[in-house]
Design a protein around this motif. Structure first.
Motif, PDB file in Angstrom:
ATOM      1  N   ALA A   1       5.801  -9.648  12.663  1.00 42.63           N
ATOM      2  CA  ALA A   1       5.054  -9.901  11.481  1.00 42.63           C
ATOM      3  C   ALA A   1       4.350  -8.606  10.993  1.00 42.63           C
ATOM      4  O   ALA A   1       3.950  -7.815  12.117  1.00 42.63           O
ATOM      5  N   TYR A   2       4.167  -8.208   9.821  1.00 36.92           N
ATOM      6  CA  TYR A   2       3.729  -7.084   9.433  1.00 36.92           C
ATOM      7  C   TYR A   2       2.431  -7.293   8.429  1.00 36.92           C
ATOM      8  O   TYR A   2       2.692  -7.688   7.153  1.00 36.92           O
ATOM      9  N   PRO A   3       1.315  -7.401   9.020  1.00 37.14           N
ATOM     10  CA  PRO A   3       0.092  -7.677   8.092  1.00 37.14           C
ATOM     11  C   PRO A   3      -0.223  -6.742   6.954  1.00 37.14           C
ATOM     12  O   PRO A   3       0.484  -5.477   6.856  1.00 37.14           O
ATOM     13  N   LYS A   4      -0.958  -7.062   5.844  1.00 39.98           N
ATOM     14  CA  LYS A   4      -1.202  -6.061   4.800  1.00 39.98           C
ATOM     15  C   LYS A   4      -2.511  -5.900   4.673  1.00 39.98           C
ATOM     16  O   LYS A   4      -3.326  -6.886   5.077  1.00 39.98           O
ATOM     17  N   THR A   5      -2.988  -4.749   4.024  1.00 42.61           N
ATOM     18  CA  THR A   5      -4.269  -4.694   3.776  1.00 42.61           C
ATOM     19  C   THR A   5      -4.279  -4.524   2.171  1.00 42.61           C
ATOM     20  O   THR A   5      -3.311  -4.222   1.362  1.00 42.61           O
ATOM     21  N   SER A   6      -5.406  -4.758   1.485  1.00 41.17           N
ATOM     22  CA  SER A   6      -5.708  -4.782   0.120  1.00 41.17           C
ATOM     23  C   SER A   6      -7.290  -3.816   0.050  1.00 41.17           C
ATOM     24  O   SER A   6      -8.062  -4.032   0.651  1.00 41.17           O
ATOM     25  N   LEU A   7      -7.376  -3.085  -1.079  1.00 37.66           N
ATOM     26  CA  LEU A   7      -8.682  -2.230  -1.105  1.00 37.66           C
ATOM     27  C   LEU A   7      -9.634  -3.142  -1.420  1.00 37.66           C
ATOM     28  O   LEU A   7      -9.335  -4.232  -2.328  1.00 37.66           O
ATOM     29  N   ALA A   8     -10.646  -2.637  -1.479  1.00 30.40           N
ATOM     30  CA  ALA A   8     -12.091  -3.304  -1.969  1.00 30.40           C
ATOM     31  C   ALA A   8     -12.100  -3.365  -3.286  1.00 30.40           C
ATOM     32  O   ALA A   8     -11.548  -2.244  -4.040  1.00 30.40           O
ATOM     33  N   SER A   9     -12.348  -4.239  -3.943  1.00 31.33           N
ATOM     34  CA  SER A   9     -12.300  -4.610  -5.476  1.00 31.33           C
ATOM     35  C   SER A   9     -13.413  -3.706  -6.185  1.00 31.33           C
ATOM     36  O   SER A   9     -14.293  -3.422  -5.655  1.00 31.33           O
ATOM     37  N   ILE A  10     -13.165  -3.506  -7.565  1.00 25.62           N
ATOM     38  CA  ILE A  10     -14.067  -3.081  -8.448  1.00 25.62           C
ATOM     39  C   ILE A  10     -15.334  -3.817  -8.276  1.00 25.62           C
ATOM     40  O   ILE A  10     -16.843  -3.215  -8.327  1.00 25.62           O
TER      41      ILE A  10
END
Length: 363
Positions: free
Chosen positions: A58-67
């Motif tokens: 499995a390859y987890p993902k990240t997402s940046l903090a939103s506006i």
């Protein structure tokens, strides 16, 4: 006095953030590519690593903090009239600083007099942690927000990370290395050496096997110290580790031992910090390396060393590292107690500081 905001790529634990008075705006982490949780708040970093180890395919993902995440914090700060410094993960690898800057503009539309500074740290994980720590020291020394920004902007060029990873799978998945060459290197047991500087990553060579990669990272640190002068005490050196805390401690001990063998007169303090989710999705669970930040002030500048932000050049611009605040803070504390601090130094012989504080004094 100003307040400090940082994104979770600085890898502060909740306890560190609370102790230093720093508010963390988290990145988001997804284990399945669909559901995202806030790093450090809705999913612990340790649980994230455990998932990676238990699910190697499995390859987890990240997402940046939103506006919106930044806007909520900035708006609260503006309403309270609090000057704010926000330090963000390198803009060369993430759009997080863009989110923060857009949020700032939205808040300034309603609070045009608000003092909010958003800075691209050009740093990640342990080097971003160092920048946040330095911002805390600057704040606690009573400096202004403008002074902090000037100082930290100059610090960026001094941050370096020398590290390696367990295998190349995550770098292949992230497109940072070709599939064919990456899989061939895995089969041969070749470990990539990676250099992080100026906000992005570069090749630092290769090593055969895990232990050799440790030794290579340490060698690169030593070479950096040789090239830039000073002793380890002039730098902030931190060992960063991923899933394997024991492995991190071994490198930490090896690093301290090597530094103390080469610099017997120095204290050779070395920090230890777990690398967070933001970097781990690119490096995998077995990233390991060390960071250094800055070099101190030469002894011949002793008549100026109690000045805040003193640099060797007369303009006080910072082209080398160190915080430059320790002696200024020490002098302030001594003076508050009606005491005196003096320095005695001879080139090539060392430096002695004497502090005199009266046991009793009359107000």
């Amino acid at each position: 006095m100003f307040d400090i905001i940082a994104d979770s790529a600085c890898d502060f634990t909740p306890e560190m953030a609370q102790k230093m008075g720093v508010e963390i705006v988290p990145f988001y982490v997804s284990l399945d590519g669909e559901h995202y949780r806030k790093e450090g708040k809705e999913i612990a970093v340790r649980d994230f690593y455990q998932f990676m180890v238990d699910n190697p395919s499995a390859y987890p993902k990240t997402s940046l903090a939103s506006i919106e995440d930044f806007e909520e914090v900035f708006r609260r700060q503006a309403e309270a009239g609090r000057p704010t410094l926000c330090l963000c993960f390198t803009g060369r690898m993430s759009g997080c600083v863009g989110s923060a800057r857009n949020a700032r503009e939205l808040v300034l539309e309603d609070y045009p007099d608000a003092k909010i500074e958003v800075m691209d740290s050009a740093a990640a994980t342990v080097t971003e942690a160092t920048m946040v720590e330095n911002a805390v020291a600057i704040r606690d020394a009573g400096c202004t927000l403008d002074e902090a920004v000037t100082w930290l902007e100059a610090e960026k060029a001094t941050n370096n990370i020398f590290f390696t990873v367990g295998n190349l799978d995550y770098l292949i998945k992230g497109g940072r290395i070709g599939k064919v060459s990456g899989r061939a290197a895995n089969l041969l047991g070749i470990k990539p050496m990676i250099l992080f500087k100026d906000g992005e990553i570069f090749s630092g060579g290769v090593a055969r096997g895990r232990q050799k990669s440790f030794e290579k990272a340490l060698e690169q640190l030593m070479n950096y110290l040789d090239a830039n002068g000073g002793t380890p005490d002039d730098y902030r050196i931190i060992v960063g580790y991923g899933y394997d805390e024991e492995e991190g401690k071994r490198l930490w001990m090896q690093t301290r031992a090597a530094l103390r063998a080469k610099y017997p007169a120095a204290q050779c303090e070395v920090g230890l910090l777990q690398i967070g989710c933001t970097i781990a999705v690119h490096t995998g669970p077995y990233a390991l390396g060390m960071a250094d930040s800055g070099i101190g002030i030469p002894a011949e500048a002793q008549e100026h060393i109690f000045e805040r932000f003193y640099r060797v050049d007369k303009s006080h611009s910072r082209e080398i590292g160190g915080t430059g605040l320790g002696l200024a803070i020490a002098r302030s504390a001594v003076v508050m107690h009606r005491g005196a601090i003096k320095v005695f130094s001879q080139p090539s012989e060392g430096t002695t500081f004497t502090v005199r504080i009266p046991l009793n004094y009359v107000s």
